[in-house]
Write an enzyme that holds these catalytic residues in place. Structure first.
Site, PDB file in Angstrom:
ATOM      1  CB  SER A 285      29.359 139.713  53.946  1.00 24.35           C
ATOM      2  OG  SER A 285      28.927 140.791  53.114  1.00 24.35           O
ATOM      3  CG  ASP A 286      34.147 144.260  55.366  1.00 26.57           C
ATOM      4  OD1 ASP A 286      35.172 144.405  56.032  1.00 26.57           O
ATOM      5  OD2 ASP A 286      33.502 145.234  54.889  1.00 26.57           O
ATOM      6  CD1 TRP A 287      32.786 146.786  48.970  1.00 26.84           C
ATOM      7  CD2 TRP A 287      31.317 148.092  50.035  1.00 26.84           C
ATOM      8  NE1 TRP A 287      32.288 147.669  48.059  1.00 26.84           N
ATOM      9  CE2 TRP A 287      31.385 148.490  48.684  1.00 26.84           C
ATOM     10  CE3 TRP A 287      30.452 148.781  50.879  1.00 26.84           C
ATOM     11  CZ2 TRP A 287      30.622 149.540  48.165  1.00 26.84           C
ATOM     12  CZ3 TRP A 287      29.704 149.835  50.366  1.00 26.84           C
ATOM     13  CH2 TRP A 287      29.778 150.195  49.031  1.00 26.84           C
ATOM     14  CB  THR A 288      32.031 143.041  47.448  1.00 30.32           C
ATOM     15  OG1 THR A 288      33.402 143.374  47.686  1.00 30.32           O
ATOM     16  CG2 THR A 288      31.239 144.256  47.042  1.00 30.32           C
ATOM     17  CB  SER A 289      33.697 139.822  52.253  1.00 31.49           C
ATOM     18  OG  SER A 289      32.525 139.612  53.002  1.00 31.49           O
TER      19      SER A 289
END
Ligand code: GLC
Length: 754
Positions: A285-289
């Site tokens: 995932s992207d950062w905390t997505s």
């Protein structure tokens, strides 16, 4: 039968192997998987930023407690051999199964040797250059313990208000695809995974999946709402190309696409990526997505967010800590099958085996420093910077000669806030790049011109103070030529850096106007992470060079180009609008039913009101996609095609149309040209763009020398998503150009018949 017993100290198990058939990375992954507990499996799906608790409003995570339990599979932002070795030692020697960590980092345009930002690199239109810079970046990063980069960013961007246009290859899917493949080859050591075990190879990551660049208003993280056809014609191709090149990882994006957050969009993450494209790597995932599915509004709690992210096809959770917290419970509650968890863990373990991490989990810290900034890397940084510059204009002045290249005996005044700011030359996402390693334009010009050189900062990048104007004007008055080093701060592009205006920030234009009043020849060197709106500059400054952010060798590269030791050769990969009100503005647009006559039309624009135009601005680009000049001139002979007619059936059976043009260097200096092949298809079931790039070739010609460039058009280049959303070739009137830009060249037509 000859067998060898290999004791893998890291996994503390004895695996008896037949020498004839060593187990594959996948077999080793399966073998290990069978010995893992559910918590250990989920640990492989967890990634944290080294030492950082999760997002601002999340529970704090004790990484030191998780590591020896195999509770973390990957760390990002842990940098340097000593740091990564220390963390690796805990994972490998203290956890039950000793599974090594995978260290990731944003190595976007160099690790310690900083190359031009990707938008600048793309302007070189040179896949081999991209591959070479990525290879160097991989070698330096790997020496510091990093074996995974979150690059290449392959998002197509048609809106320069979006700050992340800086990180990609511009607006075109064909060029973006070619450069994506080159980056994957560079990082991973070649096509596929065959060379991943080389200690200088690192995993590449195609990001951000998908259509992140389509953000409404050019505002980062904003909604994307596009048709499936635009998704498939424009935004997906570079990701497909990266997949076909064997990229091992993908990163899901922050944005919602057509109402569905892309980090929980099964249609793209599983339907397209896995079912259609047969991608068998893993998705982070992207950062905390994953957490952000809650503010997006498709999850009311952590458990639902974790479920939707995982069930859609995101294998690894970056920084949200939701997989660690929720997946074991979801499996035990029967909401997520352990087989699905196994499938994700297997992909990640396989990648770790392919990298050779189980055999070589550590790096040689004593060798780290020597791996950085090698002379050949610095030379490559200068070469890349030289090739990234785009000469937009170079008019003659009163002396009758173009302003550039500078005369060796000229008195030079260098003015502007970007002339001597080393840190700014690094651009955004500068990784381990250090300003101490940068050579600025001021330093290089001073060395080159000695006492014939003066410098004045003149003004700041932002703000309206004019206190530096007087000194700048004094410097200009005593010079033969004035070089203005102006532009954006590197912090004005990249992530979370969208702009509502695209002009020179602060009062830089005021300073330029004051200097221009002196009547001296002026060269504008513009530094930015995006196309800028520079209409006054284009009308009043005789020479303009787009320099983007050139990296460590900014000064030497610019000095060589400005003095003619090297010639500029870059071409725009993103359209430069006249005004921000035109955006989004891109070359491969549809014609509309009320087109304003353009360069490809016989009839001329007589100003008829009821056409697709503005009442307050010329709707054409200030400088178009594919535009770029050099210090010589080229002529293109008429475009020729190998046939006037060809059937769809012949194309389906492998026939090709050959298109060529002969290009001649008609100037007095050697020059490098990038010839571009464009097509247009009319009479089709859906409207097709006025031009589409389908080939390019870069070459150097001596004065008087000619070269015939030849391209092939096959079904692959001519197919598009038709009215039935099938990828197909259709009967049509095909127009082709071999041209120096997206608005020039002579057309020739071919009928594609049923
Ligand atoms: C950032 C970016 C992504 C980057 C990741 C790790 O938010 O969106 O491109 O790779 O987080 O730094």
């Amino acid at each position: 039968m000859n067998t060898a017993t290999i004791v893998c100290p890291l996994v503390a198990s004895v695996v008896s192997l037949s020498l004839a058939a060593a187990p594959t990375p996948d077999q080793r992954a399966l073998d290990l998987l069978q010995r893992m507990t559910l918590e250990e499996k989920v640990g492989q799906l967890v990634q944290f930023s080294d030492g950082m608790a999760t997002g601002p409003d999340r529970v704090k995570v004790d990484q030191a407690a998780l590591l020896p339990k195999g509770g973390i599979g990957s760390l990002l932002n842990a940098v340097g051999a000593h740091k990564t070795n220390a963390l690796q030692k805990i994972a490998v020697e203290q956890s039950r199964l000793g599974v090594p960590l995978l260290f990731g980092l944003d190595v976007i345009h160099g690790y310690r040797t900083t190359f031009p930002v990707p938008l600048g690199l793309s302007a070189a239109w040179d896949p081999s250059l991209i591959e070479r810079t990525a290879r160097v970046a991989a070698a330096e990063a790997a020496a510091g313990g990093i074996r995974w980069t979150f690059a290449p960013m392959v998002d197509i961007a048609r809106d320069p208000r979006w700050g992340r246009i800086m990180e990609g290859s511009g607006e075109d899917p064909y060029l973006g695809s070619a450069l994506a493949v080159a980056a994957v080859r560079g990082y991973q050591g070649g096509i596929g995974t065959a060379n991943l075990a080389q200690p200088t190879s690192i995993l590449a990551c195609a990001k951000h999946f998908v259509a992140y660049g389509g953000a409404e208003g050019g505002r980062d993280y904003n909604t994307v709402d596009i048709s499936e056809r635009v998704l498939r014609d424009v935004y997906l191709p570079p990701f497909k190309a990266a997949t076909d090149a064997g990229v091992v990882t993908f990163m899901s994006a922050f944005n919602a696409l057509n109402g569905v957050p892309t980090s929980a969009y099964r249609h793209t993450l599983t339907g397209i990526l896995r079912d259609e494209w047969k991608f068998d790597g893993f998705v982070v995932s992207d950062w905390t997505s994953i957490t952000e599915l809650i503010p997006h509004g498709i999850a009311l709690d952590d458990r639902t967010a974790a479920f939707k992210g995982f069930a859609s096809g995101v294998d690894m959770d970056m920084q949200a800590n939701l997989y660690a917290a929720e997946l074991p419970g979801l499996v035990r509650a029967g909401k997520v099958s352990e087989q699905a968890v196994d499938a994700s863990v297997r992909r990640i373990l396989r990648a770790k085996f392919e990298l050779g991490l189980f055999e070589n989990p550590y790096v040689n810290a004593d060798a780290e420093a020597a791996a950085m900034l090698k002379p050949e890397y610095i030379a490559l940084a200068r070469e890349a910077a030289e090739q990234s510059f785009v000469l937009l204009k170079n008019d003659a002045t009163s002396g009758g000669k173009p302003v550039l290249p500078l005369a060796a005996n000229a008195r030079i005044a260098l003015i502007g806030p970007l002339a001597d700011d080393a840190e700014e030359m690094l651009g955004g996402w500068s990784c381990q790049g250090k300003k101490e390693d940068v050579v600025t334009l001021r330093a290089s010009l001073a060395e080159r011109f000695g006492t014939a050189f003066t410098y004045a900062k003149g003004t700041a990048i932002t703000g309206d103070s004019r206190e530096g104007f007087a000194a700048a004007l004094d410097a200009a008055k005593n010079a033969d030529v004035v070089i203005m080093a102006l532009g954006e701060s590197r912090h004005m592009s990249g992530e979370a850096a969208s702009r509502t205006r695209l002009d020179l920030p602060g009062n830089q234009l005021d300073l330029l106007k004051e200097v221009s009043k002196l009547g001296k020849p002026v060269v504008l060197v513009a530094f930015s992470g995006r196309p800028l709106t520079i209409p006054w500059e284009a009308a009043n400054v005789p020479a303009i060079l787009m320099a983007w952010y050139p990296g460590l060798q900014a000064g030497p590269a610019l000095t060589r180009v400005l003095t003619g030791d090297a010639a500029p050769s870059g071409k725009l990969t993103a359209t430069m609008p006249r005004a921000v009100g035109q955006v989004p503005l891109y070359y491969n647009h549809l014609k509309t039913g009320r087109p304003v006559p353009g360069p490809d039309d016989e009839k001329k624009d007589e100003g008829y009101k009821f056409l697709s135009r503005y009442v307050d601005e010329d709707g054409s680009p200030l400088y178009p996609f594919g535009h770029g000049l050099t210090y010589t001139t080229f002529t293109y002979a008429a475009t020729k095609a190998s046939t006037k007619e060809l059937s769809v059936n012949a194309l389906r059976n492998g026939a090709a149309i050959e298109v060529e043009s002969t290009i001649t260097n008609t100037g007095s200096r050697s020059g490098t040209e990038i010839a571009q092949l464009y097509i247009r298809q009319r009479g089709t079931s859906v409207a097709r763009p006025v031009r589409e790039l389908k080939g390019f070739e870069k070459f150097t010609l001596e004065p008087g020398q000619s070269r015939t460039v030849k391209f092939k058009l096959t079904a692959a280049e001519l197919a598009f998503w038709n009215i039935d959303m099938q990828l197909a070739v259709e009967a049509c009137e095909l127009t082709v150009w071999v041209a120096p830009s997206s608005i020039t060249g002579t057309p020739t037509k071919i009928m594609i018949t049923e």
